[in-house]
Design a protein around this motif. Structure first.
Motif, PDB file in Angstrom:
ATOM      1  N   ASN A  76      24.839  31.966   2.607  1.00 25.85           N
ATOM      2  CA  ASN A  76      25.328  30.842   3.401  1.00 25.85           C
ATOM      3  C   ASN A  76      25.819  29.695   2.529  1.00 25.85           C
ATOM      4  OD1 ASN A  76      24.828  32.200   5.773  1.00 25.85           O
ATOM      5  ND2 ASN A  76      22.839  31.250   6.110  1.00 25.85           N
ATOM      6  N   LEU A  77      25.129  29.443   1.432  1.00 21.86           N
ATOM      7  CA  LEU A  77      25.598  28.411   0.505  1.00 21.86           C
ATOM      8  C   LEU A  77      26.968  28.782  -0.069  1.00 21.86           C
ATOM      9  CD1 LEU A  77      25.107  25.792  -1.069  1.00 21.86           C
ATOM     10  CD2 LEU A  77      23.919  27.163  -2.797  1.00 21.86           C
ATOM     11  N   THR A 108      28.912  27.505  14.255  1.00 17.47           N
ATOM     12  CA  THR A 108      28.335  28.100  13.046  1.00 17.47           C
ATOM     13  C   THR A 108      27.131  27.305  12.563  1.00 17.47           C
ATOM     14  OG1 THR A 108      30.481  28.995  12.405  1.00 17.47           O
ATOM     15  CG2 THR A 108      28.840  28.767  10.658  1.00 17.47           C
ATOM     16  N   ALA A 109      27.242  25.978  12.579  1.00  9.00           N
ATOM     17  CA  ALA A 109      26.126  25.140  12.131  1.00  9.00           C
ATOM     18  C   ALA A 109      24.903  25.334  13.036  1.00  9.00           C
ATOM     19  CB  ALA A 109      26.552  23.675  12.102  1.00  9.00           C
ATOM     20  N   ILE A 110      25.126  25.325  14.337  1.00 11.19           N
ATOM     21  CA  ILE A 110      24.014  25.519  15.279  1.00 11.19           C
ATOM     22  C   ILE A 110      23.427  26.924  15.128  1.00 11.19           C
ATOM     23  CG2 ILE A 110      23.401  25.705  17.729  1.00 11.19           C
ATOM     24  CD1 ILE A 110      25.551  23.484  18.225  1.00 11.19           C
ATOM     25  N   GLY A 111      24.300  27.934  15.091  1.00 13.89           N
ATOM     26  CA  GLY A 111      23.839  29.312  14.942  1.00 13.89           C
ATOM     27  C   GLY A 111      23.105  29.531  13.634  1.00 13.89           C
ATOM     28  N   GLY A 112      23.590  28.938  12.559  1.00 15.52           N
ATOM     29  CA  GLY A 112      22.929  29.080  11.266  1.00 15.52           C
ATOM     30  C   GLY A 112      21.546  28.457  11.253  1.00 15.52           C
ATOM     31  N   TYR A 113      21.439  27.286  11.842  1.00 11.84           N
ATOM     32  CA  TYR A 113      20.144  26.603  11.877  1.00 11.84           C
ATOM     33  C   TYR A 113      19.148  27.359  12.749  1.00 11.84           C
ATOM     34  CZ  TYR A 113      16.613  23.022  12.509  1.00 11.84           C
ATOM     35  OH  TYR A 113      15.417  22.353  12.537  1.00 11.84           O
ATOM     36  N   VAL A 114      19.560  27.676  13.965  1.00 14.34           N
ATOM     37  CA  VAL A 114      18.673  28.370  14.897  1.00 14.34           C
ATOM     38  C   VAL A 114      18.340  29.773  14.373  1.00 14.34           C
ATOM     39  CG1 VAL A 114      18.481  29.331  17.237  1.00 14.34           C
ATOM     40  CG2 VAL A 114      19.430  27.047  16.896  1.00 14.34           C
ATOM     41  N   GLY A 115      19.352  30.481  13.878  1.00 15.71           N
ATOM     42  CA  GLY A 115      19.134  31.824  13.347  1.00 15.71           C
ATOM     43  C   GLY A 115      18.166  31.840  12.179  1.00 15.71           C
ATOM     44  N   ALA A 116      18.291  30.877  11.278  1.00 12.22           N
ATOM     45  CA  ALA A 116      17.385  30.809  10.129  1.00 12.22           C
ATOM     46  C   ALA A 116      15.952  30.547  10.576  1.00 12.22           C
ATOM     47  CB  ALA A 116      17.841  29.725   9.156  1.00 12.22           C
TER      48      ALA A 116
END
Length: 149
Positions: A76-77, A108-116
């Motif tokens: 992700n980074l 993407t930001a929401i999905g990345g945060y929630v997914g992580a």
């Protein structure tokens, strides 16, 4: 599909690679081949990001990283750096539909945060299987669309 197969068999491939003395780098970092693969994938991802994530996970699975969470974080980074670089290069070309792009960035930001957050609560083996299942389903879907259309 190759990246899904590589990711699925990563434990066996990694075990074989690190048993062969000439394949093992004496440094603590990844081999130069991994850097080359990541560089080439970054060029691909900067222009055409489809499938980037799974291919990057497959490449990172060949390093000494053990946790899929670490691999995913590094992936992700790298994706952020690639996206920002691509935006900087393409922003004046009128090739970016900013309305869609901003919507995708927010999703993407929401999905990345929630997914992580969710992935950290799931055992690593299950996360691996979920990645393999989603990757396989996506490959089958894309193949069927390309050949049945």
């Amino acid at each position: 599909m190759i990246s899904v197969i590589l990711f699925a068999f990563q434990p066996y491939i990694k075990q074989r690679i690190y048993k062969i003395p000439e394949m093992v780098s004496h440094s603590s970092g990844p081999s130069p081949g991994i850097y080359l693969l990541v560089f080439l994938l970054s060029i691909y991802g900067g222009y055409f990001g489809a499938g980037y994530g799974l291919v990057m996970l497959a490449i990172l699975s060949l390093t000494k990283l053990r946790s899929i969470h670490e691999m995913n974080g590094l992936k992700n980074l790298c994706a952020i750096v690639i996206a920002v670089s691509a935006i900087a290069i393409l922003s004046n070309s009128h090739l970016i539909n900013w309305q869609y792009g901003i919507t995708m960035a927010i999703g993407t930001a929401i999905g990345g945060y929630v997914g992580a957050r969710l992935a950290q609560r799931i055992p690593l083996g299950i996360v691996r299987y979920i990645v393999i299942i989603i990757g396989t389903a996506t490959a089958i879907y894309l193949y069927s669309q390309a050949h049945l259309a």
